[in-house]
Design a protein around this motif. Sequence first.
Motif, PDB file in Angstrom:
ATOM      1  N   LEU A 186     101.292 122.771 -14.489  1.00  0.00           N
ATOM      2  CA  LEU A 186     101.453 122.187 -13.398  1.00  0.00           C
ATOM      3  C   LEU A 186     102.845 121.964 -12.906  1.00  0.00           C
ATOM      4  O   LEU A 186     103.245 122.151 -11.863  1.00  0.00           O
ATOM      5  N   PHE A 207      91.590 117.158  -8.249  1.00  0.00           N
ATOM      6  CA  PHE A 207      91.525 118.489  -7.366  1.00  0.00           C
ATOM      7  C   PHE A 207      90.714 119.348  -8.497  1.00  0.00           C
ATOM      8  O   PHE A 207      89.914 120.153  -7.877  1.00  0.00           O
ATOM      9  N   VAL A 221     104.643 123.570  -9.569  1.00  0.00           N
ATOM     10  CA  VAL A 221     105.060 122.850  -8.347  1.00  0.00           C
ATOM     11  C   VAL A 221     106.809 123.021  -8.337  1.00  0.00           C
ATOM     12  O   VAL A 221     107.092 122.963  -7.323  1.00  0.00           O
ATOM     13  N   ALA A 249      94.278 115.087  -3.248  1.00  0.00           N
ATOM     14  CA  ALA A 249      95.914 115.749  -3.768  1.00  0.00           C
ATOM     15  C   ALA A 249      96.167 115.297  -5.175  1.00  0.00           C
ATOM     16  O   ALA A 249      97.152 115.620  -5.722  1.00  0.00           O
ATOM     17  N   ASP A 250      95.081 114.333  -5.716  1.00  0.00           N
ATOM     18  CA  ASP A 250      95.490 114.101  -7.194  1.00  0.00           C
ATOM     19  C   ASP A 250      95.156 115.359  -8.112  1.00  0.00           C
ATOM     20  O   ASP A 250      94.038 115.751  -7.680  1.00  0.00           O
ATOM     21  N   PRO A 251      95.912 115.933  -8.629  1.00  0.00           N
ATOM     22  CA  PRO A 251      95.812 117.062  -9.536  1.00  0.00           C
ATOM     23  C   PRO A 251      94.643 117.191 -10.184  1.00  0.00           C
ATOM     24  O   PRO A 251      93.649 118.193 -10.392  1.00  0.00           O
ATOM     25  N   LEU A 252      94.201 116.316 -11.319  1.00  0.00           N
ATOM     26  CA  LEU A 252      93.326 116.033 -12.123  1.00  0.00           C
ATOM     27  C   LEU A 252      91.911 116.223 -11.282  1.00  0.00           C
ATOM     28  O   LEU A 252      90.932 116.944 -11.620  1.00  0.00           O
ATOM     29  N   THR A 310      94.451 109.166   4.454  1.00  0.00           N
ATOM     30  CA  THR A 310      94.536 107.923   3.505  1.00  0.00           C
ATOM     31  C   THR A 310      95.948 107.901   2.537  1.00  0.00           C
ATOM     32  O   THR A 310      96.524 109.379   2.867  1.00  0.00           O
ATOM     33  N   GLY A 311      96.083 106.895   1.669  1.00  0.00           N
ATOM     34  CA  GLY A 311      97.200 106.954   0.910  1.00  0.00           C
ATOM     35  C   GLY A 311      98.660 106.897   1.565  1.00  0.00           C
ATOM     36  O   GLY A 311      99.703 107.170   1.066  1.00  0.00           O
ATOM     37  N   ARG A 312      98.670 106.602   2.926  1.00  0.00           N
ATOM     38  CA  ARG A 312      99.918 106.650   3.547  1.00  0.00           C
ATOM     39  C   ARG A 312      99.832 105.306   4.379  1.00  0.00           C
ATOM     40  O   ARG A 312      99.763 105.615   5.689  1.00  0.00           O
ATOM     41  N   MET A 369      98.063 126.884  -6.056  1.00  0.00           N
ATOM     42  CA  MET A 369      99.308 126.252  -5.957  1.00  0.00           C
ATOM     43  C   MET A 369     100.293 127.393  -6.408  1.00  0.00           C
ATOM     44  O   MET A 369     101.533 127.298  -5.904  1.00  0.00           O
ATOM     45  N   ARG A 388      90.862 121.057  -2.240  1.00  0.00           N
ATOM     46  CA  ARG A 388      92.199 120.571  -1.735  1.00  0.00           C
ATOM     47  C   ARG A 388      91.856 119.408  -0.537  1.00  0.00           C
ATOM     48  O   ARG A 388      92.859 118.596  -0.141  1.00  0.00           O
ATOM     49  N   ARG A 389      90.930 119.753   0.470  1.00  0.00           N
ATOM     50  CA  ARG A 389      90.552 119.239   1.288  1.00  0.00           C
ATOM     51  C   ARG A 389      90.023 117.678   1.137  1.00  0.00           C
ATOM     52  O   ARG A 389      90.241 116.792   1.987  1.00  0.00           O
TER      53      ARG A 389
END
Lengths: 283, 277
Positions: A156, A220, A160, A215-218, A274-276, A36, A211-212
């Motif tokens: 975090l 991840f 970011v 995308a949820d930081p925890l 996903t997620g979109r 990151m 990361r593949r």
Amino acid sequence: MSDMWLMLHYSFAQHALLAATLIALTCGLVAPFVVMRDMAFAVHGTAELSFTSAVAGLLIAGDAVRGALVGSLVIATAFALLGRRPREGNTAIGVVLAFGLGLGVFLLSFYNGFASAATNILFGSLVTASTGDVLVLGGLALIVVVVMVVIFRPLLFASVDSAVASARGVPVNALSLVFLVLLALTVTEAAQVVGTLLVLSLAITPAASARRWTADPLKFVAVSVAFALIAADGGFLLSLALSDTDIKASVLIAFVSFAIYLVSVVAERLRPETGRQVSGAVA
Amino acid sequence: MTSVIDTETAPLVDFRGATLSIGDRTLWAGLDLSIARGEFVAILGPNGAGKTTLLKALLGLMRLSAGSVTVAGKHPSRGSADVGYVPQQKIFDPDLGLRGRDLVALGADGHRFGVPWSKRAVRQAADEVIQAVGAHAYADAPIGKLSGGEQQRLRIAQALMSDPQVLLCDEPLTSLDLRHQEGVLDLLDRRRRDCGTAIVMVTHEINPILPFVDRIVYLVGGKWAVGTPDEVLTTERLSQLYGSPVDVLRVRGRVIVVGGGESPELSHHCGPETLSA
């Protein structure tokens, strides 16, 4: 294969497995933030410079591990002081790295001990880990885990979006330094296992793979730790299974780590996004 | 459009004789500016005139050289929940391990040390704000994969998490197409109407904001002008500010500022940039 389980009865193998596990835990934990914060070069620089401090440790105290640990703190401080403005970071690391490596080779020419001590620094040596080494690694792992958990959200935020984080009262500069020190400790530890040259395979690759998947930081971070553990322990167990071939554990760890990465990349390609649900409809 | 400006209560932003110098360069001097509850104020001016610095003074990141400023009746301080901040847009890396939902939650608890996850109350509040800004359709996607307009909505949502009384936005319209610019402006306008939040926006784009703003602060080379768009955006006023001839044209409802030998196409945003240095 039965050799592998047999060998695990020996204390050298148990120590090595424990050391690999502790190192994978800390590497997997810091790796997402390395990615990151775009600090791959800092990892590389710290790893290579831990060679210099390990040689210095070997020369002064006959102990590469402790030399590398002390050296990593000096290196982290040097990076932080020289690269205070964001764009200076990589240049500062390059400058310190070039001098440091030269210094390491210079110091090595004064060392008359076993040549294997020097190759161990470069390529790692799990099987020489003593009880004392494992205890040091355990203590370091504990420090890294506790500090990472406590600073997780502010780090975090700062990683970011440092402008907003700073406005919201996050001590962005102090966190940078703390993370740099944690990173230096972690990388130095990892260098003991996979060696200076292969450190990136534990301190970056697991996060790149994780990361593949999410995308949820925890999640991840959790997946990154899991991948680092699979790579380090799996690579070491493989080296036991293949013990008659004389392939170093560090090499197998790097291979397993990269194999996980390849699988992750392919899996991402094959998965529907996903997620979109609505693509850019409302904005 | 009915006015929602509340001049009865104490102003939310109050500059008095405020001067800010960096080194020996004075960005603005003797600035008097009160911003009321629910007011929408745009800060215009050429690059380097101290527009972003004005926001930084309100965030407590920069100290005035002289004069005073209060935000919601208090001295500006870093991390104040009274102020929301949407920074100059930096597009997120496509590979960043963060969802829109996480960015928004950081607005509430990103400064807290301790447990790595958000409390349930924060997650619920984030969900409500995401609904309110109309970003629910893409809040679970990696933020770097979203369009500029979608990212901007989520940044605004993040800034609203502390329920601020003053919302500071730095160039929130840059790199957005017209439709998305209007979407963002609508969102900000709705917020001030519903919650009385004062909006302070630094911008280069005059025309999209004209239907929404109450007043303009125009900063040029140490000098300033404050007033309604009709008061400030005139040939006389801007020529006086710049100290050289500047023409303000109104063509088909659009305002075009021409000056400093620049062609109208180049200067329609913010006036003669070349004079500012």
